[in-house]
Scaffold this motif. Structure first.
Motif, mmCIF file in Angstrom:
data_model
loop_
_atom_site.group_PDB
_atom_site.id
_atom_site.type_symbol
_atom_site.label_atom_id
_atom_site.label_comp_id
_atom_site.label_asym_id
_atom_site.label_seq_id
_atom_site.Cartn_x
_atom_site.Cartn_y
_atom_site.Cartn_z
ATOM 1 N N ILE A 250 0.853 -1.182 0.000
ATOM 2 C CA ILE A 250 0.000 0.000 0.000
ATOM 3 C C ILE A 250 0.888 1.230 0.000
ATOM 4 O O ILE A 250 1.847 1.319 0.772
ATOM 5 C CB ILE A 250 -0.935 0.012 1.227
ATOM 6 N N ASP A 251 0.579 2.169 -0.872
ATOM 7 C CA ASP A 251 1.345 3.408 -0.933
ATOM 8 C C ASP A 251 1.129 4.210 0.342
ATOM 9 O O ASP A 251 -0.009 4.485 0.732
ATOM 10 C CB ASP A 251 0.913 4.229 -2.155
ATOM 11 N N GLU A 252 2.214 4.606 1.004
ATOM 12 C CA GLU A 252 2.104 5.297 2.280
ATOM 13 C C GLU A 252 1.556 6.711 2.132
ATOM 14 O O GLU A 252 1.057 7.287 3.106
ATOM 15 C CB GLU A 252 3.478 5.344 2.959
ATOM 16 N N VAL A 253 1.666 7.288 0.950
ATOM 17 C CA VAL A 253 1.179 8.651 0.732
ATOM 18 C C VAL A 253 -0.293 8.650 0.350
ATOM 19 O O VAL A 253 -1.109 9.361 0.940
ATOM 20 C CB VAL A 253 2.022 9.356 -0.351
ATOM 21 N N THR A 254 -0.658 7.840 -0.647
ATOM 22 C CA THR A 254 -2.042 7.829 -1.127
ATOM 23 C C THR A 254 -2.932 6.875 -0.346
ATOM 24 O O THR A 254 -4.154 6.907 -0.496
ATOM 25 C CB THR A 254 -2.078 7.432 -2.613
ATOM 26 N N ARG A 255 -2.345 6.002 0.456
ATOM 27 C CA ARG A 255 -3.095 4.997 1.224
ATOM 28 C C ARG A 255 -3.956 4.144 0.303
ATOM 29 O O ARG A 255 -5.128 3.876 0.572
ATOM 30 C CB ARG A 255 -3.963 5.643 2.316
ATOM 31 N N SER A 256 -3.374 3.719 -0.794
ATOM 32 C CA SER A 256 -4.091 2.868 -1.741
ATOM 33 C C SER A 256 -3.125 1.844 -2.306
ATOM 34 O O SER A 256 -1.901 2.036 -2.302
ATOM 35 C CB SER A 256 -4.711 3.695 -2.875
ATOM 36 N N ALA A 257 -3.689 0.738 -2.773
ATOM 37 C CA ALA A 257 -2.910 -0.312 -3.427
ATOM 38 C C ALA A 257 -3.292 -0.352 -4.901
ATOM 39 O O ALA A 257 -4.425 -0.027 -5.274
ATOM 40 C CB ALA A 257 -3.169 -1.664 -2.776
ATOM 41 N N THR A 258 -2.351 -0.733 -5.740
ATOM 42 C CA THR A 258 -2.634 -0.830 -7.174
ATOM 43 C C THR A 258 -3.364 -2.138 -7.464
ATOM 44 O O THR A 258 -2.863 -3.214 -7.128
ATOM 45 C CB THR A 258 -1.343 -0.764 -8.001
ATOM 46 N N ALA A 259 -4.545 -2.021 -8.049
ATOM 47 C CA ALA A 259 -5.304 -3.195 -8.479
ATOM 48 C C ALA A 259 -5.174 -3.326 -9.988
ATOM 49 O O ALA A 259 -5.121 -2.322 -10.713
ATOM 50 C CB ALA A 259 -6.770 -3.065 -8.085
ATOM 51 N N ARG A 260 -5.112 -4.545 -10.464
ATOM 52 C CA ARG A 260 -4.969 -4.804 -11.892
ATOM 53 C C ARG A 260 -6.135 -5.645 -12.384
ATOM 54 O O ARG A 260 -6.338 -6.771 -11.920
ATOM 55 C CB ARG A 260 -3.640 -5.497 -12.184
ATOM 56 N N ALA A 261 -6.904 -5.066 -13.296
ATOM 57 C CA ALA A 261 -8.030 -5.784 -13.903
ATOM 58 C C ALA A 261 -7.645 -6.218 -15.311
ATOM 59 O O ALA A 261 -6.839 -5.567 -15.976
ATOM 60 C CB ALA A 261 -9.265 -4.904 -13.936
#
Length: 366
Positions: A250-261
C-alpha cells in the motif's frame, strides 16, 4: 364653454367604460383557468400543461466504486538494438500484427558473415583430419589417442561455427511475442545503437487496467471481483472484465494499493495508455427507480413531481424522496414513492406544484 364641458364628460365616460371592460375580461380569464398562457392553459384553453410521465418500477442496482485507471497491454516492449550498427532491411509495416519470432529488422553483418565462412572452413578441415585419423586407427597404423585428439578438434570447430552463426543471428531483430507493432521512423541505412527504439510491440488481445484501490475497500475488492470500464474515445461502450490481482503493498502517501483488472479486447479498440474509468461492482439488489431527468435536487434533499388527482383533473404534486445510487441513467429511490406511481419525467423547471397537467407521453422505467 358648454361644448368644452361636453367633451370632458365624454372623455371621462370613455375611460370609465374601458376600465370596466378590462376588469370584466380579467374576471372571465380567472374563471376559465388563466387562458392559454396561464398555469391551467393548454390546447383549447381548458387543459393542463402537457408533460412526459413515467411509472415507477423496480430496477437492478449494485454498490460500486468509481475509479480512474490506465490501460496497458498484456505484454508490451520497446524493440531496440543491443549493438551500434546500420540497418540494412526493415521487414515490417507500421501497425502490422506479427507472430512470435517474426524477423523485424536486419543489421549490417559483414564481419559476422566472414566469421561464419571461417568457422565452416575449420569444421571442414577438422572433419577431414578426423576421417584420416579414424582410417589409420582402424588399420592399426596410428594410436587411438590421435583419433581422440581429432574428435576433440572437430567438436571445437563445430562449436565455433555455432557461435559464429549465433552472432550473425543477433544481427536480425525478431518479435519476442505475438502482438501489434507501433509506428517506426527507421529505414535502411539508419544507424542505431543500444537503447535506440526501433518500434513498439504490444499484445492487446487482453488489456490490463491498473487503478488505485483505497485501502478501506481492500476487503471488498478481491481477485475475481467483476468490473466494467469506459473510455472517452468510445462513448456509450462498456468493457467488462475482472480484477486479476491486487498489489501486496500500500502506498504510504495515497493509502491505496494498485489493483490490476484484465479486460478482453478482441477487436483491439482499447489502446495501451488510455485513461479508463473503472467501476467495481459489489453485489446486486432490486430497488425502485426513476430516470435521472425526473429527479431534482435542492440542498441535500431531492424531490419529484407525482401525478395526482385534483379538483380540475390531474395535478403535479411535489414529493420529497430519498435518493440512492445513480446507475445507467436511473436514480434509486429509497423512500417517498411506491411502485406503479406516475411521476413527471421531464420539463420539471416549468412545473408549478398543484398546477393542472396533461400526461402527453408515457413510458416505463424498465
Amino acid at each position: 364653454m358648454i361644448k368644452r364641458h361636453f367633451l370632458l364628460v365624454a372623455a371621462g365616460v370613455l375611460i370609465l367604460l374601458m376600465a370596466v371592460a378590462v376588469i370584466v375580461r380579467l374576471s372571465f380569464a380567472d374563471e376559465g383557468g388563466g387562458g392559454p398562457g396561464g398555469p391551467g392553459g393548454g390546447r383549447g384553453g381548458g387543459g393542463g400543461q402537457e408533460v412526459a410521465v413515467v411509472e415507477t418500477a423496480e430496477r437492478t442496482f449494485s454498490d460500486s466504486l468509481q475509479l480512474v485507471g490506465v490501460a496497458r497491454g498484456q505484454r508490451s516492449v520497446n524493440i531496440a538494438s543491443t549493438n551500434t550498427e546500420l540497418i540494412t532491411r526493415v521487414l515490417f509495416r507500421d501497425g502490422q500484427t506479427v507472430r512470435a519470432g517474426a524477423p523485424l529488422v536486419e543489421l549490417q553483418a559483414r564481419e559476422q558473415e566472414a566469421g561464419i565462412i571461417e568457422a565452416r572452413a575449420r569444421v571442414e578441415q577438422a572433419q577431414r583430419d578426423y576421417d584420416r585419423s579414424k582410417e589409420l586407427v582402424d588399420r592399426g597404423i596410428a594410436p587411438r589417442v590421435n583419433l581422440e585428439q581429432a574428435d576433440s578438434a572437430l567438436k571445437a570447430a563445430q562449436a565455433s561455427l555455432e557461435a559464429a552463426e549465433a552472432r550473425r543471428g543477433e544481427r536480425v531483430i525478431r518479435a519476442p511475442f505475438s502482438g501489434v507493432l507501433g509506428l517506426t521512423s527507421v529505414t535502411p541505412g539508419t544507424l542505431v545503437g543500444p537503447g535506440t527504439v526501433i518500434t513498439t510491440l504490444d499484445d492487446i488481445s487482453t488489456i490490463r487496467i491498473d487503478f488505485p484501490l483505497p485501502e478501506r475497500y481492500l476487503a471488498r475488492a478481491q481477485s475475481g471481483t467483476p468490473i466494467s470500464a469506459t473510455a472517452d474515445a468510445f462513448p456509450g461502450s462498456e468493457f467488462s472484465g475482472r480484477i486479476a490481482r491486487v498489489d501486496t503493498r500500500i502506498d504510504e502517501v495515497t493509502r491505496s494499493a494498485t489493483a490490476r483488472a484484465e479486460v478482453p479486447n478482441p477487436e483491439g479498440r482499447i489502446r495501451p495508455g488510455m485513461s479508463m474509468r473503472v467501476t467495481v461492482r459489489q453485489g446486486q439488489r432490486q430497488s425502485l427507480a426513476v430516470p435521472e431527468s425526473a429527479v431534482q435536487y435542492e440542498g441535500e434533499g431531492a424531490f419529484v413531481y407525482r401525478i395526482a388527482p385534483g379538483e380540475r383533473g390531474q395535478i403535479a404534486q411535489r414529493v420529497e424522496v430519498e435518493a440512492g445510487v445513480v446507475e445507467g441513467g436511473y436514480v434509486e429511490i429509497l423512500s417517498g414513492l411506491d411502485a406503479g406511481e406516475t411521476v413527471v419525467a421531464s420539463g420539471l423547471n416549468r412545473i408549478q406544484p398543484g398546477a393542472p397537467v396533461t400526461p402527453a407521453q408515457r413510458s416505463n422505467s424498465q
